[in-house]
Design a protein around this motif. Structure first.
Motif, PDB file in Angstrom:
ATOM      1  N   LEU A  74     -23.170  28.852  55.539  1.00 53.47           N
ATOM      2  CA  LEU A  74     -22.588  29.157  54.227  1.00 53.47           C
ATOM      3  C   LEU A  74     -21.068  29.136  54.345  1.00 53.47           C
ATOM      4  N   ASN A  75     -20.447  28.291  53.558  1.00 49.01           N
ATOM      5  CA  ASN A  75     -18.988  28.184  53.555  1.00 49.01           C
ATOM      6  C   ASN A  75     -18.455  28.788  52.262  1.00 49.01           C
ATOM      7  N   GLN A  76     -17.217  29.218  52.323  1.00 49.23           N
ATOM      8  CA  GLN A  76     -16.578  29.674  51.089  1.00 49.23           C
ATOM      9  C   GLN A  76     -15.133  29.192  51.098  1.00 49.23           C
ATOM     10  N   ILE A  77     -14.655  28.820  49.918  1.00 47.29           N
ATOM     11  CA  ILE A  77     -13.296  28.281  49.841  1.00 47.29           C
ATOM     12  C   ILE A  77     -12.315  29.402  49.525  1.00 47.29           C
ATOM     13  N   PHE A  78     -11.320  29.549  50.401  1.00 43.39           N
ATOM     14  CA  PHE A  78     -10.239  30.513  50.181  1.00 43.39           C
ATOM     15  C   PHE A  78      -8.923  29.772  50.243  1.00 43.39           C
ATOM     16  N   GLU A  79      -8.156  29.826  49.177  1.00 44.08           N
ATOM     17  CA  GLU A  79      -6.816  29.256  49.178  1.00 44.08           C
ATOM     18  C   GLU A  79      -6.752  27.915  49.906  1.00 44.08           C
ATOM     19  N   ASN A  80      -7.403  26.949  49.367  1.00 44.15           N
ATOM     20  CA  ASN A  80      -7.342  25.586  49.904  1.00 44.15           C
ATOM     21  C   ASN A  80      -7.938  25.405  51.291  1.00 44.15           C
ATOM     22  N   GLU A  81      -8.772  26.340  51.709  1.00 46.69           N
ATOM     23  CA  GLU A  81      -9.454  26.130  52.982  1.00 46.69           C
ATOM     24  C   GLU A  81     -10.892  26.579  52.873  1.00 46.69           C
ATOM     25  N   SER A  82     -11.769  25.804  53.480  1.00 44.61           N
ATOM     26  CA  SER A  82     -13.167  26.176  53.475  1.00 44.61           C
ATOM     27  C   SER A  82     -13.488  26.857  54.797  1.00 44.61           C
ATOM     28  N   LYS A  83     -14.013  28.080  54.713  1.00 48.03           N
ATOM     29  CA  LYS A  83     -14.304  28.846  55.932  1.00 48.03           C
ATOM     30  C   LYS A  83     -15.793  29.155  55.997  1.00 48.03           C
ATOM     31  N   VAL A  84     -16.283  29.237  57.225  1.00 48.56           N
ATOM     32  CA  VAL A  84     -17.671  29.625  57.405  1.00 48.56           C
ATOM     33  C   VAL A  84     -17.770  31.144  57.229  1.00 48.56           C
ATOM     34  N   VAL A  85     -18.685  31.599  56.355  1.00 51.79           N
ATOM     35  CA  VAL A  85     -18.805  33.044  56.120  1.00 51.79           C
ATOM     36  C   VAL A  85     -20.155  33.600  56.558  1.00 51.79           C
ATOM     37  N   TYR A  86     -21.122  32.722  56.815  1.00 48.88           N
ATOM     38  CA  TYR A  86     -22.447  33.200  57.185  1.00 48.88           C
ATOM     39  C   TYR A  86     -23.210  32.065  57.841  1.00 48.88           C
TER      40      TYR A  86
ATOM     41  N   ASP B 220      -7.123  20.158  46.729  1.00 48.61           N
ATOM     42  CA  ASP B 220      -6.620  19.632  45.467  1.00 48.61           C
ATOM     43  C   ASP B 220      -6.108  20.754  44.577  1.00 48.61           C
ATOM     44  N   GLU B 221      -4.845  20.643  44.199  1.00 48.55           N
ATOM     45  CA  GLU B 221      -4.274  21.704  43.367  1.00 48.55           C
ATOM     46  C   GLU B 221      -4.926  21.736  41.997  1.00 48.55           C
ATOM     47  N   ALA B 222      -5.345  20.570  41.532  1.00 48.94           N
ATOM     48  CA  ALA B 222      -5.927  20.490  40.190  1.00 48.94           C
ATOM     49  C   ALA B 222      -7.184  21.339  40.089  1.00 48.94           C
ATOM     50  N   ALA B 223      -7.936  21.427  41.182  1.00 47.44           N
ATOM     51  CA  ALA B 223      -9.155  22.220  41.147  1.00 47.44           C
ATOM     52  C   ALA B 223      -8.850  23.637  41.610  1.00 47.44           C
ATOM     53  N   ALA B 224      -8.597  24.495  40.672  1.00 50.66           N
ATOM     54  CA  ALA B 224      -8.395  25.901  41.021  1.00 50.66           C
ATOM     55  C   ALA B 224      -9.784  26.438  41.351  1.00 50.66           C
ATOM     56  N   ASN B 225     -10.069  26.500  42.639  1.00 52.32           N
ATOM     57  CA  ASN B 225     -11.476  26.631  43.006  1.00 52.32           C
ATOM     58  C   ASN B 225     -11.749  27.824  43.895  1.00 52.32           C
ATOM     59  N   GLN B 226     -11.026  28.872  43.650  1.00 49.66           N
ATOM     60  CA  GLN B 226     -11.167  30.052  44.496  1.00 49.66           C
ATOM     61  C   GLN B 226     -12.619  30.507  44.642  1.00 49.66           C
ATOM     62  N   ASN B 227     -12.984  30.745  45.878  1.00 53.01           N
ATOM     63  CA  ASN B 227     -14.250  31.418  46.179  1.00 53.01           C
ATOM     64  C   ASN B 227     -15.524  30.653  45.832  1.00 53.01           C
ATOM     65  N   LEU B 228     -15.420  29.368  45.682  1.00 55.69           N
ATOM     66  CA  LEU B 228     -16.636  28.580  45.580  1.00 55.69           C
ATOM     67  C   LEU B 228     -17.377  28.683  46.900  1.00 55.69           C
ATOM     68  N   MET B 229     -18.696  28.705  46.824  1.00 56.27           N
ATOM     69  CA  MET B 229     -19.481  28.754  48.053  1.00 56.27           C
ATOM     70  C   MET B 229     -20.234  27.443  48.206  1.00 56.27           C
ATOM     71  N   ASP B 230     -20.584  27.133  49.435  1.00 57.32           N
ATOM     72  CA  ASP B 230     -21.343  25.911  49.674  1.00 57.32           C
ATOM     73  C   ASP B 230     -22.208  26.073  50.909  1.00 57.32           C
ATOM     74  N   VAL B 231     -23.491  25.874  50.743  1.00 54.42           N
ATOM     75  CA  VAL B 231     -24.380  25.860  51.901  1.00 54.42           C
ATOM     76  C   VAL B 231     -24.401  24.429  52.395  1.00 54.42           C
ATOM     77  N   ASN B 232     -23.821  24.226  53.548  1.00 54.23           N
ATOM     78  CA  ASN B 232     -23.672  22.837  53.969  1.00 54.23           C
ATOM     79  C   ASN B 232     -23.590  22.705  55.477  1.00 54.23           C
ATOM     80  N   TYR B 233     -23.820  21.496  55.930  1.00 53.97           N
ATOM     81  CA  TYR B 233     -23.556  21.180  57.324  1.00 53.97           C
ATOM     82  C   TYR B 233     -22.055  21.207  57.508  1.00 53.97           C
ATOM     83  N   THR B 234     -21.596  21.664  58.613  1.00 57.96           N
ATOM     84  CA  THR B 234     -20.153  21.671  58.824  1.00 57.96           C
ATOM     85  C   THR B 234     -19.856  21.673  60.313  1.00 57.96           C
ATOM     86  N   ILE B 235     -18.589  21.947  60.641  1.00 55.46           N
ATOM     87  CA  ILE B 235     -18.162  21.955  62.040  1.00 55.46           C
ATOM     88  C   ILE B 235     -18.231  23.400  62.527  1.00 55.46           C
TER      89      ILE B 235
END
Lengths: 407, 290
Positions: free
Chosen positions: A381-393, A281-296
């Motif tokens: 641990l995921n982190q959001i970079f430029e409209n994509e959530s990546k696993v970082v840890y 979502d462009e409205a949410a300028a959300n650089q570098n938010l982190m999230d501990v979550n279940y993912t793929i």
């Protein structure tokens, strides 16, 4: 006049009933020809959680389609799987009646429910009727703590989220010269958010994290300004957040509109920060938010295939919720295959013996303990970079290096 | 607690209260004139939000410029609902009317769900800052505009009801339907206009909310319960009361959030509601449309 009135009432009632049960007992694309196995899906297809619910339902449809195209259930002479879809609208009481409906539709097993508040009564009803219930998403610990035989859960439970968060926090805090010390916990106040917040509060001290305040709110609220005002006056290093989508967006956007920027915003099982539409979502300028979550599991080739198939079929990205629903369907079908029977008890026993290796989740094989919990399930641990959530840890699933503190 | 936190919460509460009042004004008019409790008000507001959203998404129209369009569209939808459904129910017992508006709500929400999918949609106004700062207090621009509109709209409506012929006819109908009819007021027509007006006001509220709140088929539910409380608080059918009731609820909720622990702020609204019902059952100002 009276007859007209009755007529109107009848049609309105029909509309109400029609609207409520819109997708209650709807078959899948496959014609039932006597040689089919029914499984039920119970998700919020309407109401505030409809977006997530429909994504999850679609993933189950995909999993079933794959199995059917590959020849159905071999141990049952290639029987096709038929999906019976039901909608709990996020309402606990509907969860129970929908399980009863699925029971009379003669499903072999049920997958659901996304909302913990619904999962608790729904699994109870399924236990009473002896229907295997694979909880794809539903984080409250209690779901698997009641000694039920027919309840199995794919997702890591709430306390393990908080545990995972605290261990990751300790690890990444070591890697920086400016370790973060204080946090405010913002959570939605149903059993989902409350149980995670409680677990973090109980263990935070051991991990040298000081919780300045715990701020609950109703997920349906139209306004989060009080919460935001309290955060800005407390000025914590970290804002920890366990929310659903709309309130999560309100929190992040609200914080951005103040002069205060926390050093990190970290979601714990956050329904917004891992949501595909929020991330892009462009409205949410959300650089570098982190999230501990279940993912793929980003390193799984199988996952890439599923993601592509999902994108092609539904024109949207496969989110973590949908991935767990997809795997829940695969696990249930695998159990039916091994049971070689549509007997619910036999399927339940087969589920107990699940050992599923070829999956798309960031974990070892899928196995259930005696309580029905997927023992290897873990959050990453995921982190959001430029409209994509990546696993970082942790490192074994890491896609990119994390940025910490984020601000 | 710091003074800054207090002031900030007060401002936020005031602005949010304006928004609640805005949503409640249409509801109070419909109730005042027709004595119908319109459960569909939130759903109509949602339709107004979608009109604004689609005009923005497809034509790039500024949401504030789409206000007249969404108001007119919803006015006619409102008239249609009144003509097609409610007018046939006007003599039915009240609980039947209640069921019908509830049915309309369910229908409209699910219709929107099928049509627009459950996705959350947002609208950004180009060039408009999201917040203004005043003496270290942040003011959400979208809410400020909605607040100002709520006041202007209340004044305009108040004047309209007091000084125009149609307004007087509406008030006459709300006070004494039979009497008004005897004096030559076409009360059926007044009903169409009142419901249309209520729906149009819901749409204006919706359009004003879109810049700062996500649009989705169930968005009405976040506001409708508060709107009911506000309407009762302000006195059923009282336009000015709706605005003031909205402000009271907004401030109570916001300050409640500061002073009370946990989710107890939600309690504030209903606590006030119960107190008003106990001590001033006709609302803070009593009476009908004035």
């Amino acid at each position: 006049m009276k007859r007209i009135l009755v007529l109107i009432m009848m049609s309105v009632l029909l509309v109400i009933v029609g609207a409520c049960s819109d997708s209650n007992v709807q078959g899948s694309d496959y014609e039932s020809d006597g040689n089919s196995v029914k499984i039920g899906s119970i998700h919020p297809l309407s109401g505030g959680l409809a977006q997530e619910g429909q994504e999850m339902r679609d993933a189950i449809r995909l999993a079933i389609e794959e199995v059917n195209e590959a020849g159905g259930i071999k141990s049952l002479d290639g029987a096709k799987i038929e999906l019976v879809e039901s909608d709990h609208e996020g309402l606990a009481e509907k969860g129970v009646t929908e399980v009863q409906k699925l029971d009379s539709a003669k499903v072999v097993g049920i997958i659901g429910t996304y909302s913990s508040g619904v999962a608790l009564p729904a699994t109870q009803e399924a236990e009473r009727s002896g229907i295997p219930f694979v909880v794809d998403i539903g984080s409250a610990d209690e779901i698997t703590e009641r000694g039920f035989k027919y309840t199995f859960r794919m997702q890591p439970p709430a306390t393990s989220f908080s545990k995972d968060f605290l261990t990751y926090f300790e690890e990444i805090n070591k890697s920086t010269n400016t370790p973060l010390k204080t946090a405010v916990i913002v959570h939605e106040d149903s059993v989902f958010g409350s149980s995670i917040a409680k677990a973090i509060n109980e263990q935070a001290e051991e991990y040298e994290l000081e919780v300045l305040a715990t701020l609950p709110h109703s997920a349906a609220t139209a306004d989060l300004s009080t919460t935001i005002n309290k955060i800005t006056s407390l000025k914590p290093d970290i804002v920890l957040s366990t929310t659903y989508l709309r309130d999560g967006v309100m929190l992040v956007e609200g914080l951005q509109n103040t002069k205060f920027t926390p050093k990190a915003i970290i979601g714990v099982a956050n329904g917004a920060f891992s949501n595909a539409s929020f991330i892009t979502d462009e409205a949410a300028a959300n650089q570098n938010l982190m999230d501990v979550n279940y993912t793929i599991n980003p390193k799984s080739e199988e996952a890439t295939k599923v993601k592509e198939a999902y994108l092609e079929k539904y024109n949207k990205h496969l989110g973590p919720n949908a991935a767990y629903s997809y795997m829940a369907a695969k696990v249930l079908i695998d159990a039916i295959e091994r049971a070689g029977s549509t007997d619910r008890t036999a399927v339940m026993q087969a589920l107990e013996e699940t050992d599923y290796t070829d999956h798309i989740l960031p974990q070892d094989t899928i196995k259930f303990d005696e309580k029905g919990q997927n023992i290897n399930a873990r959050a990453v641990l995921n982190q959001i970079f430029e409209n994509e959530s990546k696993v970082v840890y942790p490192e074994e699933y890491q896609e990119v290096e994390y940025v910490y503190p984020a601000n | 607690m710091s003074l800054e936190l207090f002031l900030q919460s007060l401002v936020d509460g005031l602005l949010m209260g304006g928004v609640y009042g805005l949503v409640a004004i249409g509801l109070t008019i419909i109730f005042g004139v027709m004595k119908v409790i319109n459960f569909a008000q939130g759903a109509l507001m949602m339709l107004g939000m979608y009109v604004t959203y689609w005009l923005f998404a497809l034509l790039g129209l500024n949401p504030y410029l789409s206000i007249p369009i969404s108001a007119i569209v919803l006015f006619f939808i409102g008239v249609g609902i009144q003509k097609g459904i409610l007018s046939k129910m006007m003599d039915a017992p009240e609980h039947n009317q209640l069921l019908v508006t509830l049915g309309i709500m369910l229908f409209v929400e699910n219709f929107a769900l099928v049509l627009f999918k459950p996705d959350f949609r947002s609208v950004n106004v180009d060039g408009m800052p999201t917040t203004l700062s005043l003496l270290s207090i942040n003011i959400n621009t979208g809410k400020l505009i909605a607040f100002v509109f709520a006041i202007v709209l209340t004044i305009v409506l108040f004047w309209f009801l007091k000084h125009t012929f149609l307004g007087k006819a509406i008030r006459a109908t709300s006070i004494n339907r039979q009497g008004a009819a005897l004096l030559g007021v076409n009360t059926n027509r007044i009903n169409y206009i009142a419901f249309g007006l209520g729906a149009g006001l819901a749409a204006i509220a919706g359009s004003l909310i879109t810049p700062f709140f996500y649009t989705s088929p169930d968005v009405g539910s976040a506001f409708i319960l508060k709107a009911f409380v506000v309407v009762v608080l302000g006195g059923l059918g009282n336009v000015l009361g709706a605005l003031i009731g909205g402000l009271v609820i907004g401030i109570a909720e916001s300050l409640g959030g500061v002073f009370l622990p946990g989710s107890l702020k939600e309690l504030m609204t209903y606590l006030i509601f119960i107190l008003v019902l106990l001590f001033r059952p006709n609302g803070m100002f009593g009476g009908k449309v004035k």
